[in-house]
Motif scaffolding. Structure first.
Motif, PDB file in Angstrom:
ATOM      1  N   THR A 171      87.477  -9.776 -14.253  1.00 41.05           N
ATOM      2  CA  THR A 171      87.873 -10.983 -14.975  1.00 41.05           C
ATOM      3  C   THR A 171      86.875 -11.348 -16.075  1.00 41.05           C
ATOM      4  O   THR A 171      87.040 -12.368 -16.737  1.00 41.05           O
ATOM      5  CB  THR A 171      87.988 -12.180 -14.000  1.00 41.05           C
ATOM      6  OG1 THR A 171      86.743 -12.336 -13.301  1.00 41.05           O
ATOM      7  CG2 THR A 171      89.097 -11.961 -12.983  1.00 41.05           C
ATOM      8  N   GLY A 176      87.075 -18.880 -18.761  1.00 43.52           N
ATOM      9  CA  GLY A 176      87.815 -20.118 -18.953  1.00 43.52           C
ATOM     10  C   GLY A 176      87.270 -20.901 -20.140  1.00 43.52           C
ATOM     11  O   GLY A 176      86.100 -20.772 -20.509  1.00 43.52           O
ATOM     12  N   GLY A 182      92.544 -26.439 -19.086  1.00 43.80           N
ATOM     13  CA  GLY A 182      92.731 -25.002 -18.935  1.00 43.80           C
ATOM     14  C   GLY A 182      93.044 -24.321 -20.250  1.00 43.80           C
ATOM     15  O   GLY A 182      93.064 -23.095 -20.326  1.00 43.80           O
ATOM     16  N   ARG A 328      89.249 -15.723 -15.404  1.00 46.96           N
ATOM     17  CA  ARG A 328      90.658 -15.565 -15.041  1.00 46.96           C
ATOM     18  C   ARG A 328      91.105 -14.130 -15.346  1.00 46.96           C
ATOM     19  O   ARG A 328      90.520 -13.465 -16.199  1.00 46.96           O
ATOM     20  CB  ARG A 328      91.516 -16.574 -15.808  1.00 46.96           C
ATOM     21  CG  ARG A 328      91.314 -16.522 -17.304  1.00 46.96           C
ATOM     22  CD  ARG A 328      92.054 -17.634 -18.038  1.00 46.96           C
ATOM     23  NE  ARG A 328      91.618 -18.958 -17.653  1.00 46.96           N
ATOM     24  CZ  ARG A 328      92.090 -20.079 -18.212  1.00 46.96           C
ATOM     25  NH1 ARG A 328      92.993 -20.007 -19.179  1.00 46.96           N
ATOM     26  NH2 ARG A 328      91.669 -21.249 -17.818  1.00 46.96           N
ATOM     27  N   ARG A 390      91.976 -16.676 -10.035  1.00 48.20           N
ATOM     28  CA  ARG A 390      91.089 -17.733 -10.527  1.00 48.20           C
ATOM     29  C   ARG A 390      90.217 -18.337  -9.435  1.00 48.20           C
ATOM     30  O   ARG A 390      89.494 -19.309  -9.695  1.00 48.20           O
ATOM     31  CB  ARG A 390      91.908 -18.843 -11.197  1.00 48.20           C
ATOM     32  CG  ARG A 390      92.692 -18.361 -12.403  1.00 48.20           C
ATOM     33  CD  ARG A 390      93.195 -19.534 -13.215  1.00 48.20           C
ATOM     34  NE  ARG A 390      94.038 -19.095 -14.313  1.00 48.20           N
ATOM     35  CZ  ARG A 390      94.355 -19.857 -15.349  1.00 48.20           C
ATOM     36  NH1 ARG A 390      93.889 -21.090 -15.429  1.00 48.20           N
ATOM     37  NH2 ARG A 390      95.128 -19.377 -16.310  1.00 48.20           N
TER      38      ARG A 390
END
Length: 461
Positions: A171, A176, A182, A328, A390
């Motif tokens: 990831t 983020g 978000g 993420r 996440r």
């Protein structure tokens, strides 16, 4: 049996036989991807590892200056060690805590070297599908091999067929944003020259000069934020760091669980990191701003950044922003495959309840393997940090167990695939978005929320 049925059966048998001689493609030559290759070899299955970077463990090298929470004894896969043994490789000291540079240089790159031509570098996967089948088509879907499209070192396009795909791409490439929704805050992209999404390497002279004597906003409440706070506080006490100050921005309030397990943490390095972050606040090197969700980023007349909250609060201008709000998974190159993902965590549906920080309480992550990691697309597995979607924490040993189980399943040893046992230390603090809006008093009375220790989330200067 009529002619049509016979033809179908023959075609299926031929496709199955063809698939059996194809490799299992592993996406990513990080710790879990390389362990997957070692486990496949152990099962006499041919792996092919595709790595986007120029060397093994590209993501780990990106945080080479940070130290792991777990010792060497917990970050080396047993099957990988067996592959390395004939080369004269010696396991580093079991009780020492490796840095990212140590992990990559002393273990992961030597492992990739042993794998040799089974690892291809500078090879970026751009799409994965079934041969001749987009995600809509049902007919004979499971009998078709996977087709992996990629761009190679020279930028030329290519494709590979595979009997199965293990996506261990992690990831790291998709951090983020600073924005509390978000999505990037308004003005966040325009201020990219002053916003970093990584823990700064303050031993690098150029990076050190960027933060020394400056005011820096650190956004986030996890181990990476703790690391940044502790390192900035250390810089503030140095000869060249006078005037260095941090503004720590949390989306929730401060409670007894904010700084982790402290001295009670079964990962002492992580507990010490939380205490160092607390000391940065207590000693005045950082101010904590609570209940703040960044909605916009503006520049003042001097070019400094002003963060504006969803409640219209405007914070004092800062020179730099370090946004450490989690990572993420990148799912874009899997869009032609049928994934079974939890709607919140983007983790496999059967795994999500075991790791969900909105529900997970003190205890351990239950043993899981091929069964929990399966998708409607037979033969596809997301492993390692990518399997957690996440969710904020992940342990290397968890990933090693995942790929051990998957390799056993692909080899037809279903008893071994189901026999997954994993005991993790308790304690630690998790903080999914669903927890951020709880009043601080409620968090304190709840006694904290414990999750799996984050070996792959780096900590320590």
């Amino acid at each position: 049996m009529n002619a049509s049925t016979t033809a179908t059966a023959t075609a299926t048998a031929t496709a199955t036989a063809t698939a059996a001689v194809l490799p299992v493609v592993v996406i990513g030559a990080g710790p879990i991807g390389l362990a997957a290759a070692a486990r496949l070899i152990e099962r006499d299955i041919q792996p092919l590892v595709l790595e986007a970077g120029p060397a093994a463990a590209t993501a780990v090298r990106a945080w080479s200056h940070v130290r792991l929470f777990s010792p060497w004894s917990e970050v080396i896969d047993p099957a990988a060690e067996k592959l390395l043994a004939p080369t004269g490789w010696v396991r580093p000291g079991g009780s020492a805590y490796p840095s990212g540079a140590d992990w990559a240089g002393l273990y992961l790159q030597p492992l990739a070297d042993v794998l040799g031509e089974k690892v291809r570098y500078d090879t970026t996967v751009t799409g994965v599908s079934r041969a001749g089948r987009d995600r809509i088509v049902d007919a004979d879907r499971d009998t078709q091999p996977f087709v992996i499209h990629y761009t190679g070192p020279d930028g030329a396009e290519g494709r590979i067929h595979a009997r199965a795909v293990i996506d261990a791409s992690g990831t790291w490439s998709t951090p983020g944003p600073a924005g509390g929704s978000g999505l990037p805050a308004i003005g966040e992209k325009a201020a990219a020259d002053r916003i970093s999404y990584r823990i700064p390497d303050l031993k690098n002279p150029a990076v050190r000069a960027r933060y020394a004597g400056k005011r820096t906003a650190v956004i986030g409440s996890g181990a990476s934020a703790f690391t940044a706070l502790a390192c900035l506080a250390d810089l503030a006490t140095s000869d060249d760091g006078a005037g260095t100050h941090a503004t720590w921005i949390l989306r929730r309030g401060i409670s007894g669980s904010t700084f982790g397990g402290g001295e009670a943490d079964q990962l002492p390095a992580r507990g010490a990191l939380g205490l160092a972050a607390k000391a940065a606040v207590d000693d005045g090197y950082a101010d904590a701003i609570t209940g703040f969700r960044t909605d916009a980023v503006e520049r003042d007349g001097d070019g400094r950044l002003v963060l504006i909250g969803e409640d219209n609060r405007r914070l004092a201008a800062v020179d730099e922003v370090v946004a450490l709000t989690g990572l993420r998974p990148d799912l874009t190159f899997l869009e032609e495959l049928r994934l079974g993902l939890d709607e919140r965590l983007q983790a496999p549906i059967a795994l999500a309840p075991l790791i969900d920080p909105n529900q997970h309480s003190c205890g351990t992550v239950y043993p899981h393997g091929a069964g929990e990691l399966s998708h409607p697309e037979k033969g596809l597995y997301l492993v390692g940090m990518k399997s957690y979607g996440r969710a904020p924490t992940f342990l290397a040993m968890t990933g090693y167990e995942q790929v051990r189980s998957i390799a056993a399943h692909l080899a037809g040893d279903h008893e071994a695939a189901e026999r997954v046992e994993l005991t993790l230390p308790e304690t630690g603090v998790c903080g999914g978005a669903g927890l951020f809006d709880q009043p601080a008093a409620d968090e304190a009375s709840a006694g904290g929320c414990c999750a799996a220790p984050a070996t792959l989330t780096p900590g320590g200067c």
